[in-house]
Design an enzyme around this catalytic site. Structure first.
Site, PDB file in Angstrom:
ATOM      1  CG  PHE A  70      -1.872   1.233   1.101  1.00 53.35           C
ATOM      2  CD1 PHE A  70      -3.061   1.153   0.383  1.00 53.35           C
ATOM      3  CD2 PHE A  70      -1.532   2.467   1.663  1.00 53.35           C
ATOM      4  CE1 PHE A  70      -3.890   2.266   0.240  1.00 53.35           C
ATOM      5  CE2 PHE A  70      -2.353   3.578   1.518  1.00 53.35           C
ATOM      6  CZ  PHE A  70      -3.535   3.469   0.810  1.00 53.35           C
ATOM      7  CG  ASP A  88       5.648   4.142   1.750  1.00 53.23           C
ATOM      8  OD1 ASP A  88       5.609   4.917   2.725  1.00 53.23           O
ATOM      9  OD2 ASP A  88       4.664   3.965   0.996  1.00 53.23           O
ATOM     10  CE  LYS A 117      -1.216   7.013   6.612  1.00 49.62           C
ATOM     11  NZ  LYS A 117      -0.854   5.868   5.778  1.00 49.62           N
TER      12      LYS A 117
HETATM   13  C1  LIG Z   1      -1.011   5.984   4.228  1.00 45.52           C
HETATM   14  C2  LIG Z   1       0.128   5.520   3.413  1.00 45.52           C
HETATM   15  C3  LIG Z   1       0.467   6.141   2.195  1.00 45.52           C
HETATM   16  C4  LIG Z   1      -0.366   7.218   1.578  1.00 45.52           C
HETATM   17  O1  LIG Z   1      -0.462   8.370   2.343  1.00 45.52           O
HETATM   18  P1  LIG Z   1      -1.634   9.430   2.045  1.00 45.52           P
HETATM   19  O2  LIG Z   1      -1.292  10.590   2.910  1.00 45.52           O
HETATM   20  O3  LIG Z   1      -2.927   8.772   2.417  1.00 45.52           O
HETATM   21  O4  LIG Z   1      -1.576   9.740   0.593  1.00 45.52           O
HETATM   22  C5  LIG Z   1       1.599   5.699   1.538  1.00 45.52           C
HETATM   23  N1  LIG Z   1       2.339   4.692   2.027  1.00 45.52           N
HETATM   24  C6  LIG Z   1       2.036   4.062   3.172  1.00 45.52           C
HETATM   25  C7  LIG Z   1       2.921   2.958   3.660  1.00 45.52           C
HETATM   26  C8  LIG Z   1       0.913   4.437   3.902  1.00 45.52           C
HETATM   27  O5  LIG Z   1       0.597   3.788   5.030  1.00 45.52           O
END
Ligand SMILES: *Cc1c(COP(=O)(O)O)cnc(C)c1O
Length: 432
Positions: free
Chosen positions: A147, A233, A273
């Protein structure tokens, strides 16, 4: 078993969203109105422990007074200039952020998805300019059940049918391998057109999938050997969530401004986040001079990226992580939480099959078919008892409270989960 009916005040908000909004989420039937620390309150004043933390965006707790002060101080001065001009915060923030995470340079964006998009574009630029991959041939290796956000390019390499169905055609240039599969990575990296490997150090949305010990170090080794960019990420795993500043950090919980020690330092670090303590969207990509200087004026940007308000808020949010030793707290509370859940599991083996996680990013796996509503029903009952959590893929419940949760609060929340379990098996005796 009686079905839950929201109060009239709650129902009003729910109806309005249903009538005028797009049905792209399926929220629990609770309407939140206030938050402080690890707790939130609904429109009727009922109190809950927040065990989602807005998908780990609120690590520093709701309405943190120091971050709020940074927000209001800056908001009354200057909020947005665009990058057409310099602003008096971005320079300081760039220095602060790069020193904090021990990288040469940063590129600020807003949402997590934008930061992932930025990493993809930077990786491709680097591949053509430094690695001399022929035009339009660069490949980025990604993992199944990933994700990384919701843009068209990103969902194009998702393996979740809900994310992709009827949204194509998609951007080419991605190869999907299984998660936590080093031989598959080694094989994929034999292709000289591979430019980077994009992955989550722990897969959050997939249900808190923790890779084998040594996975990150080996990824680092394979990427270095193949001359491709390791792109971590850490939008969800970063900022102290897993009991260390970053999931790619070495075991230390870095509570003071020590030198950041990485177990496997990525070439591109993607943050979002909790970078802003859940106050506003702030994301960033960090990397070396060599990598980020591949981008020249006019080639990439964002109207809101690097705005003075975001810089002030993110600086404060990161100071709170350090001052309040949130990595250490996450580590300790996490150990306690998993102990309590393991005890619960051994008492109710027909309902729970597994608890896993790191720091305060944990999941409990329910013993039932993926298509059943068991996890959902359990979450609704837990909500009625005062703990908010949500099922993620299939029958998995993620538990991720704000890292500021106190020992006493954590014990209270675990008591509620226990009580809910007893009520649940009474209502659904097949799990007894
Ligand atoms: C939430 C998330 C995203 C996307 O972030 P948004 O601010 O919702 O666009 C990308 N990578 C990971 C691992 C996430 O948990």
């Amino acid at each position: 078993m009686s079905t839950f009916l929201p109060s009239p005040l709650s129902q009003r908000s729910i109806d309005l969203e249903n009538q005028f909004g797009t049905h792209n989420y399926h929220p629990l039937p609770v309407v939140l109105d206030q938050g402080l620390g690890a707790k939130v309150w609904d429109v009727d004043g009922k109190e809950y422990f927040d065990f989602l933390s807005a998908y780990s965006a609120v690590n520093q707790g709701h309405s943190h007074p120091k971050i709020l002060k940074a927000l209001t101080d800056q908001a009354s001065k200057l909020t947005l200039t665009s990058r057409a001009f310099y602003n008096s915060n971005l320079g300081d923030f760039s220095k602060f952020l790069t020193e904090y995470f021990q990288f040469d340079r940063m590129l600020p964006m807003n949402s997590g998805a934008e930061a992932v998009e930025t990493a993809i574009k930077v990786c491709r630029k680097w591949a053509y300019q430094k690695k001399n991959i022929p035009e339009n041939q660069a490949i980025i290796v990604v993992c199944s059940q990933n994700f990384h956000g919701r843009t068209t390019t990103i969902v194009g390499f998702s393996t979740d049918p809900d994310s992709t169905r009827d949204f194509g055609p998609f951007t080419p240039g991605f190869q999907i391998i299984p998660y936590n599969d080093l031989p598959a990575l080694e094989e994929a990296l034999k292709n000289p057109y591979v430019a980077g490997f994009l992955f989550e150090p722990i897969q959050g949305e997939a249900g808190v999938m923790v890779p084998d010990a040594g996975f990150l170090e080996k990824v680092r080794e394979l990427c270095t050997k193949a001359g491709v960019l390791m792109m971590a990420d850490e939008v969800q795993t970063g900022i102290a969530r897993t009991g260390q500043l970053l999931a790619t950090c070495a075991g230390c919980s870095c509570s003071t401004r020590c030198e950041r020690k990485y177990a496997a330092k990525p070439d591109l670090l993607i943050l979002g986040k909790a970078l802003s303590g859940g106050i506003m969207p702030v994301s960033a990509v960090l990397a070396s001079h060599e990598i980020l200087l591949c981008i020249h004026p006019g080639e990439h940007g964002s109207t809101f990226g690097g705005n003075p308000l975001a810089c002030a808020v993110a600086t404060s949010a990161l100071n709170v992580v350090e001052d309040e030793e949130l990595a250490q707290k996450a580590k300790e509370r996490g150990v306690y939480f998993r102990q309590r859940m393991e005890k619960l599991m051994s008492d109710f083996p027909k309902l729970f099959s597994l608890v896993r996680g790191k720091g305060l990013l944990n999941a409990v796996v329910i013993r039932d078919e993926e298509s059943s509503k068991t996890a959902w029903n359990f979450c609704v009952m837990m909500m009625q008892n005062g703990v908010l959590a949500k099922p993620t893929h299939g029958n998995i419940i993620r538990f991720a409270p704000p890292l500021v949760i106190s020992e006493v609060e954590m014990a209270q929340a675990c008591d509620i989960i226990e009580k809910t379990t007893q009520e649940f098996v009474q209502a659904y005796p097949q799990f007894q």
